[in-house]
Design a protein around this motif. Structure first.
Motif, PDB file in Angstrom:
ATOM      1  N   GLU A  57       0.834  -1.185   0.000  1.00 53.60           N
ATOM      2  CA  GLU A  57       0.000   0.000   0.000  1.00 53.60           C
ATOM      3  C   GLU A  57       0.875   1.243   0.000  1.00 53.60           C
ATOM      4  O   GLU A  57       1.992   1.239   0.496  1.00 53.60           O
ATOM      5  N   THR A  58       0.305   2.321  -0.513  1.00 54.88           N
ATOM      6  CA  THR A  58       1.028   3.588  -0.597  1.00 54.88           C
ATOM      7  C   THR A  58       0.368   4.619   0.305  1.00 54.88           C
ATOM      8  O   THR A  58      -0.855   4.796   0.274  1.00 54.88           O
ATOM      9  N   ILE A  59       1.186   5.292   1.101  1.00 58.98           N
ATOM     10  CA  ILE A  59       0.709   6.298   2.040  1.00 58.98           C
ATOM     11  C   ILE A  59       1.282   7.648   1.642  1.00 58.98           C
ATOM     12  O   ILE A  59       2.489   7.776   1.403  1.00 58.98           O
ATOM     13  N   GLN A  97       9.885   0.570   6.680  1.00 63.37           N
ATOM     14  CA  GLN A  97      10.398  -0.651   7.304  1.00 63.37           C
ATOM     15  C   GLN A  97       9.292  -1.691   7.454  1.00 63.37           C
ATOM     16  O   GLN A  97       9.572  -2.883   7.559  1.00 63.37           O
ATOM     17  N   ASN A  98       8.063  -1.239   7.481  1.00 65.13           N
ATOM     18  CA  ASN A  98       6.926  -2.146   7.626  1.00 65.13           C
ATOM     19  C   ASN A  98       6.246  -2.442   6.288  1.00 65.13           C
ATOM     20  O   ASN A  98       5.117  -2.920   6.252  1.00 65.13           O
ATOM     21  N   GLY A  99       6.935  -2.141   5.198  1.00 65.22           N
ATOM     22  CA  GLY A  99       6.483  -2.556   3.880  1.00 65.22           C
ATOM     23  C   GLY A  99       5.634  -1.575   3.099  1.00 65.22           C
ATOM     24  O   GLY A  99       5.161  -1.905   2.008  1.00 65.22           O
ATOM     25  N   TYR A 100       5.420  -0.382   3.620  1.00 64.43           N
ATOM     26  CA  TYR A 100       4.614   0.606   2.913  1.00 64.43           C
ATOM     27  C   TYR A 100       5.482   1.436   1.975  1.00 64.43           C
ATOM     28  O   TYR A 100       6.648   1.688   2.247  1.00 64.43           O
ATOM     29  N   THR A 101       4.885   1.877   0.885  1.00 66.84           N
ATOM     30  CA  THR A 101       5.502   2.872   0.025  1.00 66.84           C
ATOM     31  C   THR A 101       5.031   4.220   0.542  1.00 66.84           C
ATOM     32  O   THR A 101       3.838   4.407   0.790  1.00 66.84           O
ATOM     33  N   THR A 131      -2.777   5.902  -7.099  1.00 63.66           N
ATOM     34  CA  THR A 131      -1.825   4.988  -6.460  1.00 63.66           C
ATOM     35  C   THR A 131      -1.802   5.115  -4.939  1.00 63.66           C
ATOM     36  O   THR A 131      -1.193   4.286  -4.272  1.00 63.66           O
ATOM     37  N   ILE A 132      -2.448   6.128  -4.381  1.00 60.84           N
ATOM     38  CA  ILE A 132      -2.391   6.389  -2.934  1.00 60.84           C
ATOM     39  C   ILE A 132      -3.578   5.733  -2.235  1.00 60.84           C
ATOM     40  O   ILE A 132      -4.729   5.901  -2.634  1.00 60.84           O
ATOM     41  N   ASP A 133      -3.259   4.979  -1.169  1.00 60.91           N
ATOM     42  CA  ASP A 133      -4.279   4.242  -0.418  1.00 60.91           C
ATOM     43  C   ASP A 133      -4.712   4.932   0.873  1.00 60.91           C
ATOM     44  O   ASP A 133      -5.806   4.681   1.377  1.00 60.91           O
ATOM     45  N   LEU A 134      -3.834   5.774   1.433  1.00 63.36           N
ATOM     46  CA  LEU A 134      -4.116   6.388   2.729  1.00 63.36           C
ATOM     47  C   LEU A 134      -3.400   7.731   2.822  1.00 63.36           C
ATOM     48  O   LEU A 134      -2.270   7.872   2.358  1.00 63.36           O
ATOM     49  N   LEU A 135      -4.061   8.691   3.472  1.00 57.52           N
ATOM     50  CA  LEU A 135      -3.453   9.985   3.764  1.00 57.52           C
ATOM     51  C   LEU A 135      -3.093  10.005   5.248  1.00 57.52           C
ATOM     52  O   LEU A 135      -3.925   9.680   6.096  1.00 57.52           O
ATOM     53  N   LEU A 136      -1.871  10.385   5.555  1.00 54.29           N
ATOM     54  CA  LEU A 136      -1.423  10.539   6.937  1.00 54.29           C
ATOM     55  C   LEU A 136      -0.893  11.965   7.053  1.00 54.29           C
ATOM     56  O   LEU A 136       0.198  12.275   6.574  1.00 54.29           O
TER      57      LEU A 136
END
Length: 79
Positions: A1-3, A22-26, A46-51
């Motif tokens: 997933e991409t953040i 480190q936990n596998g996110y882009t 391409t973006i799955d989540l906004l932080l």
């Protein structure tokens, strides 16, 4: 997933990005809300989540998320 990570403090942004990667996110980094909206448009679809940080210069996290939700209403976000 991409953040998409929007944070105006470089040390905080780098720390969060490092932990997420480190936990596998882009991670796509933005330096403020305005940059976050621009990066979202550049990486459309391409973006799955906004932080987002809530308090940032130029455009705060809430306004940036509202602008992005006009483009993609179902995007998930966390402040």
């Amino acid at each position: 997933e991409t953040i998409l990570l929007a944070e105006d403090e470089p040390a905080v942004r780098e720390l969060f990005a490092s932990i997420l990667e480190q936990n596998g996110y882009t991670v796509i980094e933005a330096v403020n809300g305005e940059d976050g909206v621009r990066k979202f448009e550049e990486h459309w679809g391409t973006i799955d989540l906004l932080l987002f940080d809530l308090v940032m210069p130029k455009m705060n996290g809430k306004l940036a998320m509202e602008a992005i939700r006009k483009l993609q209403p179902d995007i998930k976000g966390v402040f």
